[in-house]
Design a protein around this motif. Structure first.
Motif, mmCIF file in Angstrom:
data_model
loop_
_atom_site.group_PDB
_atom_site.id
_atom_site.type_symbol
_atom_site.label_atom_id
_atom_site.label_comp_id
_atom_site.label_asym_id
_atom_site.label_seq_id
_atom_site.Cartn_x
_atom_site.Cartn_y
_atom_site.Cartn_z
ATOM 1 N N GLU A 147 1.573 12.112 -5.223
ATOM 2 C CA GLU A 147 0.872 12.797 -4.271
ATOM 3 C C GLU A 147 -0.321 13.111 -4.625
ATOM 4 N N CYS A 148 -0.557 13.073 -6.079
ATOM 5 C CA CYS A 148 -2.258 13.190 -6.462
ATOM 6 C C CYS A 148 -2.882 12.054 -6.113
ATOM 7 N N LEU A 149 -2.467 10.768 -6.556
ATOM 8 C CA LEU A 149 -3.141 9.634 -6.095
ATOM 9 C C LEU A 149 -3.335 9.197 -4.820
ATOM 10 N N SER A 150 -2.452 9.873 -3.951
ATOM 11 C CA SER A 150 -2.685 9.262 -2.513
ATOM 12 C C SER A 150 -3.726 10.140 -1.949
ATOM 13 N N LYS A 151 -4.114 11.263 -2.911
ATOM 14 C CA LYS A 151 -5.245 12.129 -2.068
ATOM 15 C C LYS A 151 -6.569 11.814 -2.680
ATOM 16 N N VAL A 152 -6.544 11.066 -3.731
ATOM 17 C CA VAL A 152 -7.840 10.328 -4.287
ATOM 18 C C VAL A 152 -8.122 9.165 -3.768
ATOM 19 N N ILE A 153 -7.099 8.202 -3.424
ATOM 20 C CA ILE A 153 -7.353 6.922 -2.865
ATOM 21 C C ILE A 153 -6.815 6.837 -1.497
ATOM 22 N N ASP A 154 -7.692 6.636 -0.641
ATOM 23 C CA ASP A 154 -6.900 6.451 0.817
ATOM 24 C C ASP A 154 -6.784 4.852 0.812
ATOM 25 N N LYS A 155 -5.462 4.892 1.079
ATOM 26 C CA LYS A 155 -4.794 3.442 1.203
ATOM 27 C C LYS A 155 -5.522 2.491 2.206
ATOM 28 N N ASN A 156 -6.092 3.015 3.071
ATOM 29 C CA ASN A 156 -6.744 2.305 4.479
ATOM 30 C C ASN A 156 -7.957 1.985 3.791
ATOM 31 N N ASN A 157 -8.551 2.450 2.989
ATOM 32 C CA ASN A 157 -9.960 1.869 2.227
ATOM 33 C C ASN A 157 -9.740 0.675 1.136
ATOM 34 N N LYS A 164 0.818 -1.076 0.004
ATOM 35 C CA LYS A 164 -0.037 0.082 0.215
ATOM 36 C C LYS A 164 0.708 1.136 0.050
ATOM 37 N N HIS A 165 2.234 1.148 0.511
ATOM 38 C CA HIS A 165 2.971 2.232 0.709
ATOM 39 C C HIS A 165 3.294 3.144 -1.006
ATOM 40 N N ILE A 166 3.345 2.192 -1.970
ATOM 41 C CA ILE A 166 3.178 2.717 -3.260
ATOM 42 C C ILE A 166 2.367 3.791 -3.554
ATOM 43 N N LEU A 167 1.298 3.923 -2.889
ATOM 44 C CA LEU A 167 0.548 4.874 -3.302
ATOM 45 C C LEU A 167 0.909 6.308 -2.816
ATOM 46 N N ASP A 168 1.770 6.278 -1.575
ATOM 47 C CA ASP A 168 2.267 7.430 -1.264
ATOM 48 C C ASP A 168 3.423 8.066 -1.882
ATOM 49 N N LEU A 169 3.831 7.364 -2.943
ATOM 50 C CA LEU A 169 4.836 7.548 -4.048
ATOM 51 C C LEU A 169 4.195 8.666 -5.207
#
Length: 361
Positions: free
Chosen positions: A146-156, A139-144
């Motif tokens: 910035e825009c994607l991590s705002k749209v998709i919450d990795k906890n969901n 899931k940490h890949i999403l943090d790479l």
């Protein structure tokens, strides 16, 4: 001694000592074939079966003696189906810790969370690795981004499973095919799809297309049902062209509509281009196929006397087949099946050439 009794679904209602009591009920013909624990289902579903049975008995049975009897009876049923004694005992102990009256209370639904969820849906198989742990690991890949991590919450993001098709699902259909009465014999028949003319009565439907729900060919006596309802505008179809002069058939397919594909056939026959076996046949047999090409109307009138079209099948293409090449590939598979069914290969006197012979030529 029971004075009065009433059975309602799986509840046995009776009177004893001027009090109304209930207990679990099952018919004599009930063989209690619960889902076996070796079945291809997630573990929590298999563990819930003994628990739900225990809950039903505990909730319905009002007398202690009847509860003890039913508990032993259904425990034996579960043991016969292969459930372990420990799982059964754990289920009854867990439900017995609850107040029986609390099971009748109406549960208030909590406010639904409006957060967006992103399930990874997989067909369940016990041989699969732990998909959830794999997702959490990466899931940490999403943090790479910035825009994607705002749209998709990795906890969901989570893994979700759906049941695979059973033999019953494969062999039976969810919808019954429509029955129609044949006016010729008055008998009821299953509707088998249809090659149908369009409402606009275009030149293809007016001159060439045959309306039918079944067909054969000049090369076999076997009758086959048309698959799906199709018109000249239906895309992704297998079609058959009948040369009514030479008594010969040609089967083709198109990812586009028959109207567009047949326009090509017409043009190639008129220009005497040997682009396919059909136009090649008409070009090489001009002494038999005399066609008036002076005007378009005369051309259609003379050609319609010599050939006709039947749409054999509307090919179901999945949503994943995005490109035209992928859809055509699926149509080609169905085309070969129909060529085999109706024996339209040159080996049998038809116009089609086998694919293996095309590659060697």
């Amino acid at each position: 001694m029971f004075v009065h009794m009433l059975i309602y679904i799986y509840i046995y209602i009776y009177s004893r000592n001027n009090k109304i009591h209930t207990r679990i009920y099952s018919k004599e013909c009930d063989d209690h074939h619960f889902l076996i624990p070796t079945s291809c289902h997630p573990t929590h579903i298999l563990r819930n079966i003994p628990y739900n049975i225990a809950q039903r008995i505990y909730k319905i049975t009002s007398e202690e003696t009847e509860y003890t009897r039913s508990k032993q009876e259904y425990s034996n049923y579960l043991l016969e189906r292969g459930y372990s004694k420990e799982v059964i005992q754990e289920s009854f102990q867990k439900i017995e810790e609850k107040d029986r009256k609390s099971l009748y209370e109406t549960k208030t639904e909590s406010k639904k969370d409006t957060k967006r969820c992103f399930p990874l849906i997989c067909d369940f198989n016990p041989g699969l690795p732990n998909i959830g742990s794999i997702l959490n690991k990466h899931k940490h890949i999403l943090d790479l981004d910035e825009c994607l991590s705002k749209v998709i919450d990795k906890n969901n993001i989570f893994a979700s499973y759906r049941g695979t098709k059973t033999i019953k699902d494969i062999l039976t259909h969810s919808k019954l095919r429509k029955e129609v009465v044949n006016p010729s014999d008055g008998q009821t028949h299953i509707h088998k799809g249809e090659s149908k003319k369009c409402d606009k009565q275009c030149y293809v439907c007016k001159n060439y297309l045959v309306e039918t729900s079944e067909t054969d060919s000049y090369h076999t006596n076997t009758i086959h049902a048309i698959v799906g309802k199709s018109t000249c505008g239906t895309k992704g179809v297998v079609y058959m062209i009948q040369d009514n002069i030479c008594k010969i058939n040609y089967i083709g397919c198109t990812s586009d509509s028959v109207k567009v594909r047949f326009s090509n056939h017409k043009s190639h026959i008129k220009k005497r281009l040997k682009t396919c076996e059909l136009s090649k046949h008409f070009t090489e047999n001009q002494h038999i196929h005399v066609i008036d090409t002076s005007t378009n109307n005369n051309y259609d009138a003379s050609l319609a006397k010599q050939l006709s079209i039947i749409i054999l099948e509307k090919v179901d293409t999945p949503s994943t087949a995005n490109s035209n090449a992928e859809r055509l590939k699926l149509c080609k598979v169905k085309e070969q099946q129909w060529q085999h069914k109706l024996k339209t290969y040159k080996d049998y006197g038809g116009l089609n050439i086998r694919e293996e012979k095309k590659t060697t030529n």
